[in-house]
Design an enzyme around this catalytic site. Structure first.
Site, mmCIF file in Angstrom:
data_model
loop_
_atom_site.group_PDB
_atom_site.id
_atom_site.type_symbol
_atom_site.label_atom_id
_atom_site.label_comp_id
_atom_site.label_asym_id
_atom_site.label_seq_id
_atom_site.Cartn_x
_atom_site.Cartn_y
_atom_site.Cartn_z
ATOM 1 N N PHE B 120 0.886 -1.301 -0.100
ATOM 2 C CA PHE B 120 -0.090 -0.048 0.078
ATOM 3 C C PHE B 120 0.886 1.257 0.169
ATOM 4 O O PHE B 120 2.032 1.112 0.221
ATOM 5 C CB PHE B 120 -1.005 0.087 1.260
ATOM 6 C CG PHE B 120 -2.366 0.168 0.894
ATOM 7 C CD1 PHE B 120 -2.884 -1.140 0.314
ATOM 8 C CD2 PHE B 120 -3.117 1.029 1.156
ATOM 9 C CE1 PHE B 120 -4.447 -0.852 -0.006
ATOM 10 C CE2 PHE B 120 -4.413 1.181 0.830
ATOM 11 C CZ PHE B 120 -5.073 0.188 0.096
ATOM 12 N N GLN B 235 -7.586 14.891 3.547
ATOM 13 C CA GLN B 235 -6.982 13.866 2.768
ATOM 14 C C GLN B 235 -7.797 14.003 1.460
ATOM 15 O O GLN B 235 -8.954 13.354 1.418
ATOM 16 C CB GLN B 235 -6.486 12.461 3.270
ATOM 17 C CG GLN B 235 -6.112 11.420 2.253
ATOM 18 C CD GLN B 235 -5.713 10.371 2.980
ATOM 19 O OE1 GLN B 235 -6.347 9.342 3.232
ATOM 20 N NE2 GLN B 235 -4.334 10.345 3.238
ATOM 21 N N HIS B 237 -7.828 11.517 -1.750
ATOM 22 C CA HIS B 237 -7.314 10.310 -2.247
ATOM 23 C C HIS B 237 -6.946 10.620 -3.881
ATOM 24 O O HIS B 237 -7.902 11.337 -4.508
ATOM 25 C CB HIS B 237 -8.570 9.452 -2.173
ATOM 26 C CG HIS B 237 -7.854 8.075 -2.353
ATOM 27 N ND1 HIS B 237 -7.596 7.531 -3.804
ATOM 28 C CD2 HIS B 237 -7.803 6.810 -1.679
ATOM 29 C CE1 HIS B 237 -7.144 6.156 -3.554
ATOM 30 N NE2 HIS B 237 -7.368 5.912 -2.338
ATOM 31 N N LEU B 247 -14.806 6.083 -4.762
ATOM 32 C CA LEU B 247 -13.182 5.730 -4.833
ATOM 33 C C LEU B 247 -12.819 4.434 -5.662
ATOM 34 O O LEU B 247 -13.564 3.515 -5.702
ATOM 35 C CB LEU B 247 -13.230 5.407 -3.428
ATOM 36 C CG LEU B 247 -11.749 4.891 -2.812
ATOM 37 C CD1 LEU B 247 -10.622 5.942 -3.169
ATOM 38 C CD2 LEU B 247 -11.680 4.100 -1.486
ATOM 39 N N GLU B 250 -6.713 2.167 -3.674
ATOM 40 C CA GLU B 250 -5.171 2.238 -3.633
ATOM 41 C C GLU B 250 -4.715 0.777 -3.940
ATOM 42 O O GLU B 250 -3.366 0.623 -4.510
ATOM 43 C CB GLU B 250 -4.621 2.720 -2.473
ATOM 44 C CG GLU B 250 -3.281 3.017 -2.231
ATOM 45 C CD GLU B 250 -2.757 4.039 -1.189
ATOM 46 O OE1 GLU B 250 -3.549 5.061 -0.963
ATOM 47 O OE2 GLU B 250 -1.847 3.581 -0.367
ATOM 48 N N ARG B 295 -0.593 9.534 -0.374
ATOM 49 C CA ARG B 295 -1.792 10.286 -0.973
ATOM 50 C C ARG B 295 -1.559 11.808 -1.207
ATOM 51 O O ARG B 295 -2.146 12.239 -2.175
ATOM 52 C CB ARG B 295 -3.084 9.788 -0.306
ATOM 53 C CG ARG B 295 -3.413 8.332 -0.232
ATOM 54 C CD ARG B 295 -4.544 7.859 0.425
ATOM 55 N NE ARG B 295 -4.842 6.621 0.561
ATOM 56 C CZ ARG B 295 -5.659 5.651 1.126
ATOM 57 N NH1 ARG B 295 -6.526 6.623 2.141
ATOM 58 N NH2 ARG B 295 -5.961 4.571 0.745
ATOM 59 N N HIS B 363 -11.221 12.558 0.786
ATOM 60 C CA HIS B 363 -11.629 11.010 1.186
ATOM 61 C C HIS B 363 -11.409 11.150 2.742
ATOM 62 O O HIS B 363 -12.450 10.162 3.613
ATOM 63 C CB HIS B 363 -10.359 10.187 0.701
ATOM 64 C CG HIS B 363 -10.428 8.825 0.741
ATOM 65 N ND1 HIS B 363 -11.813 8.142 0.468
ATOM 66 C CD2 HIS B 363 -9.511 8.038 1.522
ATOM 67 C CE1 HIS B 363 -11.155 6.887 0.935
ATOM 68 N NE2 HIS B 363 -10.230 6.949 1.440
ATOM 69 N N ARG B 398 -2.626 10.891 6.411
ATOM 70 C CA ARG B 398 -2.693 9.401 6.719
ATOM 71 C C ARG B 398 -2.131 8.433 5.798
ATOM 72 O O ARG B 398 -2.637 8.647 4.667
ATOM 73 C CB ARG B 398 -4.206 9.066 7.243
ATOM 74 C CG ARG B 398 -4.479 7.785 7.610
ATOM 75 C CD ARG B 398 -6.123 7.584 7.784
ATOM 76 N NE ARG B 398 -6.871 7.544 6.694
ATOM 77 C CZ ARG B 398 -7.118 6.688 5.665
ATOM 78 N NH1 ARG B 398 -6.359 5.589 5.905
ATOM 79 N NH2 ARG B 398 -7.857 6.768 4.719
#
Lengths: 250, 600
Positions: B120, B235, B237, B247, B250, B295, B363, B398
């Site tokens: 990730f 955040q 994304h 979404l 990721e 991100r 996000h 994050r």
């Protein structure tokens, strides 16, 4: 496409405080080929009539909130595109086989009770002991129940099911598929007590494999298949009781 | 909405998503004699945890280390995370994840039956557990179904909490909540309270967040006197579907997907994120590099690429392409089937044969209710966990797959500590709390069911739309003093106009127009804290990028912002608290081939 095109939504309206009977109300909504039925209902609520009442959240087909009857078929309204109905009017009603709370909102307390009835959790003594690491489960074992774990509780299958319509105590497709999901999970040891609940009602045997539940399921859970498998497991269980003391099997 | 009913339990949880349900189980399990109430504005399985896709991080494999997960999280956070909290989080994560496995979560597996992990963004080693690409869905349903085992968890489904109730000693002892079905206001009372109401992405127009993510719990705590911490950190994304904001996980990049501009060029290599490897190279995708950068940086690269004229213009704004074609149909269907389903349904393209158009999308809110690593707020008896809370382990950015784990670790933590508080402080005066709930009922009636609301001229949707536009224009991926100033001014104007909102619906049962008005009120509070916190942080760090202050400034801003609500609704007072540094002094935040080396 010209900017002024519209599409008509005929919404089921019922307010328990003021209406003795439900009625339909028509709204003209701007037509956008990217819109889903839910977008159109939200537009009505935002800009025309704030009293229109419905449930929704994720708008991506996974929270399970926005199931309604769209032209007589149970649908997730976030996945029902206007372009599939245009230029004809779209009739939107609350899911059938449930009591109506208000407008497009149904009472789902009975459904929630049925989910709980099938004991949808892992039953084994060491379930809270993490010291030994994860339980091993092979991809093949996972595949045994994975499909039945995909239910989003949207309740479309209850609206499609002919048995749910006339047998109140029938646990119904989603709850039975969920019970079956745990019965088929290699980590679980609760099959016996779960089957006892699942098979207790006469209505379970009233399911005649019409399969409407599987047809309308937006997540391809195949509750009809789960119910047939559960019946077969139940028959084995029944047989075992004759040859073994209760609780000794599985 | 005629009378207030009283309902007494030991611990009250507001919110029925991942954090709330984990807290409920912790309390029910550790204290079988306790009665736990879970008050949620939706049925728990509708909670937004359900939409999380890619996975949940925890160290489980032999070649991984707790130290690496800690370092990835702290550097990903641009050093704004509290390092003691991160250490606790990372150490506790594996046990929580195994526990959820025992509770039935259908994690994807390796052939030997152990859980599988995937790479990730921003993570040096693959450590993200996943259930195909419906991880949040499976986690939420596993948790919810497990709660059904406990007779001492009492649910108040479709109850909209509007106010925290505090006793004479200032301890939190419950909430006032509207039962949606009847409109009755209930005083749900207990010896301690946990808020687990999720984030506030709906302050923005283009978001992955569901309709319910309106910051209600944040606003409730803020109004009660708890600071909202680090609210300037929002955040984006990097890969949302244009138009809908749905979404695309990721995990699609963790499995090897690449991002290309209008020329088919993997543009991330032009922004200090390393050099690309061929998609057929066995070392692709590289960890902590290129498409597996963090991100915040990937979303910022999109804007730079757009400004350079190298993005693709569509009806729904500019996009780049997320190309998964080289993964092949089999891998896509096995590892990321939901991506294919979503792209087909909502973008009309099949990622097996075509690249997916994507653009950055709001996000997650890194900030939230100020809590310590015991999940406690400054109000005795009040706890918070999940996206609504800010511990902080997420700092200025994050890392993907840390938030699902956070729900478990800090949901459980909040449950344990709230239960202890309840045991130590069992006595409270019901009548005083009931009186407050009565006042709250009267306030709702007065505010929304009588003039000027009854005859007002403002529409909820119009104010909400103007708020959205202002937040996107002024407080988006890049901000400066001018843009933030105009957003702050706009929010002040909208707060005034809100007093004239008119409802069409003045009835009691299932009045979702009333809840929409209450949600808009929460959003105005939360947005105000975001814009003012962003205004005062005159540096750039993680997701907070100031065009007029482009550098990180550790001398002045290695600190959490704390926004305090003002009684008259004017601009919040902003204070700062130093970040807790234990072993990892602030360093350069590097991604690319050498990112794992520049450690000390």
């Amino acid at each position: 496409m010209p900017d002024n095109e519209t599409i008509t939504l005929e919404l089921f309206r019922y307010h328990p405080e003021t209406d003795s009977e439900p009625r339909f109300q028509s709204y003209d909504v701007p037509y956008d080929e990217d819109w889903v039925v839910l977008d159109a209902i939200n537009w009505i609520k935002d800009y025309v009539d704030g009293s229109v009442t419905h449930r929704w959240s994720c708008r991506m087909g996974v929270c399970g909130s926005c199931g309604m009857m769209v032209n007589g078929e149970p649908k997730l309204t976030c996945a029902a595109f206007l372009k599939n109905y245009y230029p004809f009017p779209i009739k939107v009603e609350p899911l059938v086989n449930f009591p109506v709370e208000r407008d497009l909102v149904v009472d789902m307390e009975g459904f929630m009770d049925k989910l709980q009835d099938v004991k949808p959790y892992i039953i084994r003594d060491d379930v809270n002991d993490t010291s030994g690491g994860e339980y091993r489960q092979s991809p093949a074992e996972l595949a045994q129940y994975k499909q039945y774990s995909m239910c989003i509780n949207c309740m479309l299958c209850y609206s499609a099911c002919p048995v749910v319509g006339h047998e109140d105590e029938f646990l119904g497709p989603a709850a039975l598929a969920l019970g079956h999901r745990y019965n088929k999970d290699s980590r679980d040891q609760g099959q016996s007590e779960r089957l006892e609940v699942m098979l207790s009602s006469e209505a379970m045997w009233g399911c005649t494999f019409v399969g409407e539940c599987s047809v309308v399921c937006p997540k391809h859970v195949d509750p009809a298949g789960a119910i047939q498998q559960a019946k077969a497991m139940g028959a084995q269980e029944y047989f075992k009781r004759f040859v073994m003391p209760k609780g000794a099997g599985v | 909405m005629s009378h207030v009913t009283t309902h007494e339990h030991d611990v009250i949880i507001i919110g029925g998503g991942g954090a709330g349900l984990r807290a409920a189980i912790a309390i029910a399990e550790e204290n079988p004699d306790f009665s736990v109430a879970c008050v949620s504005k939706v049925y728990p399985m509708r909670s937004h945890t359900v939409t999380a896709e890619g996975g949940a991080a925890a160290v489980i494999k032999d070649h991984d280390s707790l130290e690496d997960h800690i370092y990835d999280t702290i550097s990903g956070a641009d050093w704004l995370a509290d390092q003691d909290a991160v250490e606790y989080f990372v150490n506790r994560a594996p046990r929580e994840m195994i526990q959820l496995e025992h509770w039935g979560c259908p994690w994807s597996r390796k052939p030997d039956g152990t859980v599988a992990v995937r790479p990730f963004g921003g993570m040096k080693i693959e450590r993200t557990w996943f259930a195909a690409d419906k991880t949040g869905f499976h986690m939420l349903h596993s948790l919810f179904q497990t709660t059904l085992k406990y007779g001492n968890i009492v649910r108040y489904d479709e109850h909209f909490a509007t106010k925290l109730l505090l006793d004479d000693e200032g301890r939190c002892r419950g909430c006032a909540a509207i039962e949606l079905r009847t409109g009755t206001v209930r005083a749900v009372l207990g010896k301690s309270v946990i808020i687990c109401t999720g984030g506030a992405g709906k302050a923005f127009p283009f978001t992955t967040n569901g309709a319910i993510k309106t910051g209600d719990g944040m606003a409730m705590a803020y109004q009660a006197g708890v600071a909202l911490k680090d609210m300037e950190f929002i955040q984006y994304h990097p890969t949302g579907l244009p138009g809908t904001g749905i979404l695309i996980t990721e995990a699609s990049r963790g499995e090897g997907g690449i991002l290309v501009n209008k020329d088919g060029h993997r543009y991330l290599q032009d922004y200090d994120l390393g050099q690309p490897l061929d998609v057929n190279d066995p070392r692709h995708p590289q960890k902590r590099a290129m498409e597996l950068g963090p991100r915040d940086k990937l979303s910022q690269c999109f804007i730079k690429e757009k400004n350079a004229g190298r993005t693709i213009r569509t009806r729904d704004g500019h996009v780049v392409h997320l190309d998964l074609r080289h993964l092949g149909e089999k891998k896509i269907d096995k590892r990321i089937p939901f991506v294919r389903e979503l792209a087909r349904s909502y973008a009309g393209i099949d990622p097996v044969h075509q690249p997916i158009p994507v653009r950055p999308v709001v996000h997650y809110v890194m900030g939230g209710i100020d809590v310590d690593s015991n999940s406690a707020t400054n109000i005795p008896g009040l706890y918070a966990a999940g996206e609504c809370a800010c511990v902080s382990i997420n700092g200025a950015n994050r890392l993907g797959s840390n938030s699902l784990t956070e729900l478990l670790v800090f949901g459980g933590q909040a449950g344990t500590h709230a239960a202890r508080f309840a045991m130590d402080h069992p006595d409270y005066d019901v009548s005083a709390l009931l009186a407050q709930a009565g006042d709250e009922r009267d306030r709702i009636r007065r505010t929304y069911f009588s003039s000027p609301h009854k005859s007002g001229s403002e529409r909820i949707a119009v104010i909400r739309k103007e708020l959205h536009e202002s937040m996107e224009d002024g407080a988006g991926i890049y901000r400066d003093a001018d843009s933030l100033e105009s957003t702050c001014t706009k929010i002040a104007e909208l707060r005034e106009r809100y007093a004239n909102v008119a409802l069409d619906d003045h009835t009691n049962s299932f009045n979702t127009e009333l809840t929409a008005a209450l949600e808009l009120s929460s959003l105005l509070d939360v947005a105000q804290s975001m814009a003012h916190s962003a205004m005062q942080r005159t540096e750039s760090r993680g997701s907070h990028q100031r065009l007029d202050h482009p550098e990180r400034n550790d001398d002045d801003f290695l600190a959490h912002s704390l926004a305090y609500h003002q009684e008259d609704g004017s601009a919040p007072r902003i204070e700062y608290r130093p970040v807790t540094i234990t072993k990892w002094p602030p360093g350069a935040r590097t991604y690319g081939a050498d990112s794992g080396l520049k450690r000390e």
